[in-house]
Design an enzyme around this catalytic site. Structure first.
Site, PDB file in Angstrom:
ATOM      1  CG  HIS A   1       5.412   6.901  -9.971  1.00  0.00           C
ATOM      2  ND1 HIS A   1       4.207   7.535 -10.221  1.00  0.00           N
ATOM      3  CD2 HIS A   1       5.283   5.641 -10.477  1.00  0.00           C
ATOM      4  CE1 HIS A   1       3.401   6.699 -10.850  1.00  0.00           C
ATOM      5  NE2 HIS A   1       4.024   5.549 -11.013  1.00  0.00           N
TER       6      HIS A   1
ATOM      7  CB  CYS B   1       4.818   6.376 -13.999  1.00  0.00           C
ATOM      8  SG  CYS B   1       3.445   5.271 -14.337  1.00  0.00           S
TER       9      CYS B   1
ATOM     10  CG  ASN C   1       0.408   4.574 -10.822  1.00  0.00           C
ATOM     11  OD1 ASN C   1       0.666   5.701 -11.254  1.00  0.00           O
ATOM     12  ND2 ASN C   1       1.083   3.484 -11.183  1.00  0.00           N
TER      13      ASN C   1
HETATM   14  N1  COA Z   1      -7.847  -8.414  -4.686  1.00  0.00           N
HETATM   15  C1  COA Z   1      -7.700  -9.628  -4.141  1.00  0.00           C
HETATM   16  N2  COA Z   1      -6.782 -10.519  -4.568  1.00  0.00           N
HETATM   17  C2  COA Z   1      -6.006 -10.140  -5.595  1.00  0.00           C
HETATM   18  C3  COA Z   1      -6.111  -8.874  -6.215  1.00  0.00           C
HETATM   19  C4  COA Z   1      -7.098  -8.005  -5.718  1.00  0.00           C
HETATM   20  N3  COA Z   1      -7.279  -6.777  -6.228  1.00  0.00           N
HETATM   21  N4  COA Z   1      -5.202  -8.787  -7.189  1.00  0.00           N
HETATM   22  C5  COA Z   1      -4.531  -9.942  -7.207  1.00  0.00           C
HETATM   23  N5  COA Z   1      -5.030 -10.777  -6.240  1.00  0.00           N
HETATM   24  C6  COA Z   1      -4.615 -12.131  -5.889  1.00  0.00           C
HETATM   25  C7  COA Z   1      -3.964 -12.848  -7.050  1.00  0.00           C
HETATM   26  O1  COA Z   1      -4.933 -13.440  -7.879  1.00  0.00           O
HETATM   27  C8  COA Z   1      -3.119 -13.871  -6.330  1.00  0.00           C
HETATM   28  O2  COA Z   1      -3.950 -14.929  -5.939  1.00  0.00           O
HETATM   29  P1  COA Z   1      -3.406 -16.439  -5.982  1.00  0.00           P
HETATM   30  O3  COA Z   1      -2.237 -16.455  -5.042  1.00  0.00           O
HETATM   31  O4  COA Z   1      -4.584 -17.212  -5.528  1.00  0.00           O
HETATM   32  O5  COA Z   1      -3.014 -16.681  -7.404  1.00  0.00           O
HETATM   33  C9  COA Z   1      -2.677 -13.141  -5.069  1.00  0.00           C
HETATM   34  O6  COA Z   1      -3.599 -12.049  -4.884  1.00  0.00           O
HETATM   35  C10 COA Z   1      -1.287 -12.577  -5.139  1.00  0.00           C
HETATM   36  O7  COA Z   1      -1.150 -11.906  -6.384  1.00  0.00           O
HETATM   37  P2  COA Z   1       0.186 -11.215  -6.788  1.00  0.00           P
HETATM   38  O8  COA Z   1       0.042 -10.659  -8.164  1.00  0.00           O
HETATM   39  O9  COA Z   1       1.341 -12.154  -6.525  1.00  0.00           O
HETATM   40  O10 COA Z   1       0.229 -10.028  -5.718  1.00  0.00           O
HETATM   41  P3  COA Z   1       1.392  -9.082  -5.372  1.00  0.00           P
HETATM   42  O11 COA Z   1       1.641  -9.118  -3.930  1.00  0.00           O
HETATM   43  O12 COA Z   1       2.571  -9.279  -6.305  1.00  0.00           O
HETATM   44  O13 COA Z   1       0.785  -7.633  -5.724  1.00  0.00           O
HETATM   45  C11 COA Z   1       0.705  -5.897  -7.367  1.00  0.00           C
HETATM   46  C12 COA Z   1       0.371  -7.338  -7.044  1.00  0.00           C
HETATM   47  C13 COA Z   1       0.167  -5.572  -8.751  1.00  0.00           C
HETATM   48  C14 COA Z   1       0.042  -4.997  -6.332  1.00  0.00           C
HETATM   49  C15 COA Z   1       2.251  -5.732  -7.314  1.00  0.00           C
HETATM   50  O14 COA Z   1       2.866  -6.721  -8.099  1.00  0.00           O
HETATM   51  C16 COA Z   1       2.711  -4.393  -7.794  1.00  0.00           C
HETATM   52  O15 COA Z   1       2.405  -3.361  -7.213  1.00  0.00           O
HETATM   53  N6  COA Z   1       3.483  -4.349  -8.873  1.00  0.00           N
HETATM   54  C17 COA Z   1       3.962  -3.084  -9.437  1.00  0.00           C
HETATM   55  C18 COA Z   1       2.860  -2.478 -10.257  1.00  0.00           C
HETATM   56  C19 COA Z   1       3.111  -1.055 -10.611  1.00  0.00           C
HETATM   57  O16 COA Z   1       3.662  -0.332  -9.855  1.00  0.00           O
HETATM   58  N7  COA Z   1       2.653  -0.673 -11.791  1.00  0.00           N
HETATM   59  C20 COA Z   1       2.724   0.654 -12.289  1.00  0.00           C
HETATM   60  C21 COA Z   1       4.097   1.027 -12.581  1.00  0.00           C
HETATM   61  S1  COA Z   1       4.234   2.678 -13.027  1.00  0.00           S
END
Ligand code: COA
Length: 345
Positions: A272, A127, A302
């Site tokens: 980004h 990215c 994204n």
């Molecule tokens: N809908 C509903 N629930 C969801 C979900 C969705 N789309 N995706 C994940 N969950 C759930 C998980 O299963 C988890 O459930 P649990 O607590 O029962 O196990 C809970 O939500 C929390 O998941 P978690 O992964 O801890 O959420 P988070 O707050 O860390 O958010 C991201 C996840 C991916 C949004 C976040 O980590 C993120 O943005 N990371 C950076 C990713 C990124 O920028 N990537 C590209 C880089 S260029």
């Protein structure tokens, strides 16, 4: 001498997929996606559209802007070819090229534009591709070079490489392309212009955190495996999140201190667009007001290397970037990579 962005363009596929559409197929909800990412919708390319098609559309828009500035003959097709012939290099950032390894998507675009005088290359910086691309363009056009004009593109078809059954991943990404024409201009005066400073960085110890594991020489497909099994992006969301907040914060601080300016001197930060919460967390750490950051993640999600040039084009076409404004780009991505540019518009 200055390296200036003289024109921009973007391509967004018309098919829009909302959070509610996804919630009909997956165990997720509009509320969860919005509150965790700031995303409401994403645009998805149709089956016949490849990375080069979106790149080409964005490039043509940017070239058309140059024709309008320079005054063409009125024959649109010929004017576009004429401007394409002034390009010395085409740099295309993507994680989702038309072909694996060879040929580059930049070469496909070069051919379709008729940009016969341009060298062409793809760059793999996830990215951060556009941020890297601008600095590579500046280097290639730099002092002593006879090259004058570059086309820098970020283009992605991420929808083809996400696992649509993985609710933690597929909600995050969308397709699109953005492009900028970068030109070396003589600047005999003392006024600073164009690309002022760039910071680029990488942390290869994080390769596993954002990875397309299959299909390359490390893990090639075996006979018969290809059908119906495209490689998927795998991600450690938490690790990427932490990396992003840390590096975005650090890079903003470094750009400001190296240029000996404060955030008040910056008109707009174009980050980004990966997750609105990453931007908000970095902004909070540095005491930067939220309005300083331009966010369009709500509509496009994204789009990886395309997200910054799409945002720049939106701002540019809306008349929100005035000549002389100091713009900061900031980004991070697979690799892991990160970086930022300071640009006087
Ligand atoms: N809908 C509903 N629930 C969801 C979900 C969705 N789309 N995706 C994940 N969950 C759930 C998980 O299963 C988890 O459930 P649990 O607590 O029962 O196990 C809970 O939500 C929390 O998941 P978690 O992964 O801890 O959420 P988070 O707050 O860390 O958010 C991201 C996840 C991916 C949004 C976040 O980590 C993120 O943005 N990371 C950076 C990713 C990124 O920028 N990537 C590209 C880089 S260029």
């Amino acid at each position: 001498m200055a390296i200036e962005i003289i024109a921009t363009g973007r391509a967004i596929p018309p098919t829009r997929l909302t959070n509610d559409d996804l919630a009909m197929k997956l165990d997720t909800s509009d509320e969860w996606i919005r509150s965790h990412t700031g995303i409401c919708a994403r645009h998805i390319a149709d089956e016949d559209t490849a990375c080069s098609n979106l790149a080409l559309e964005a490039a043509r828009q940017a070239l058309t802007m140059v024709v309008q500035q320079e005054g063409g003959s009125g024959n649109e097709t010929q004017d576009l070819v004429d401007v394409a012939l002034t390009l010395d290099v085409i740099i295309l950032g993507t994680a989702t090229p038309d072909y694996l390894g060879c040929p580059s998507t930049a070469c496909v675009v070069q051919d379709k534009l008729g940009a016969r005088n341009a060298a062409a290359l793809d760059i793999t910086a996830g990215c951060s591709g556009f941020i890297y691309g601008l600095e590579i363009a500046a280097g290639l056009l730099g002092t002593g070079s006879r090259r004058k004009r570059a086309l820098v593109i970020g283009s992605e078809i991420l929808s083809r490489f996400v696992d649509w059954t993985d609710r933690g991943m597929c909600i995050l990404f969308g397709d699109g392309a953005g492009a900028a024409i970068v030109e070396k201009t003589e600047n005999p005066g003392l006024t600073k212009r164009g690309l002022l400073r760039t910071i680029l960085g990488a942390d290869g110890s994080g390769t596993e955190h954002l990875i397309m594991r299959r299909g390359g020489s490390r893990n090639p497909y075996k006979t018969g495996e290809l059908v119906g099994v495209p490689p998927h992006i795998e991600m450690n969301g938490q690790a990427v999140y932490n990396f992003a907040v840390k590096r975005v914060t650090e890079t903003i601080e470094k750009l400001l201190s190296q240029e000996n300016i404060t955030i008040d001197d910056v008109s707009r930060i174009v980050p980004h667009q990966a997750n609105a919460r990453i931007v908000q967390a970095a902004g909070k750490r540095l005491g930067i007001p939220e309005e300083k950051f331009f966010l369009n993640i709500k509509e496009y999600a994204n789009t990886s290397a395309a997200s910054i040039p799409i945002a720049l084009d939106e701002l540019n076409r809306a008349g929100s970037l005035q000549k002389g404004d100091l713009i900061m780009t900031i980004g991070f991505g697979g690799g892991l990579t990160y970086g930022g540019n300071l640009i006087i518009w």
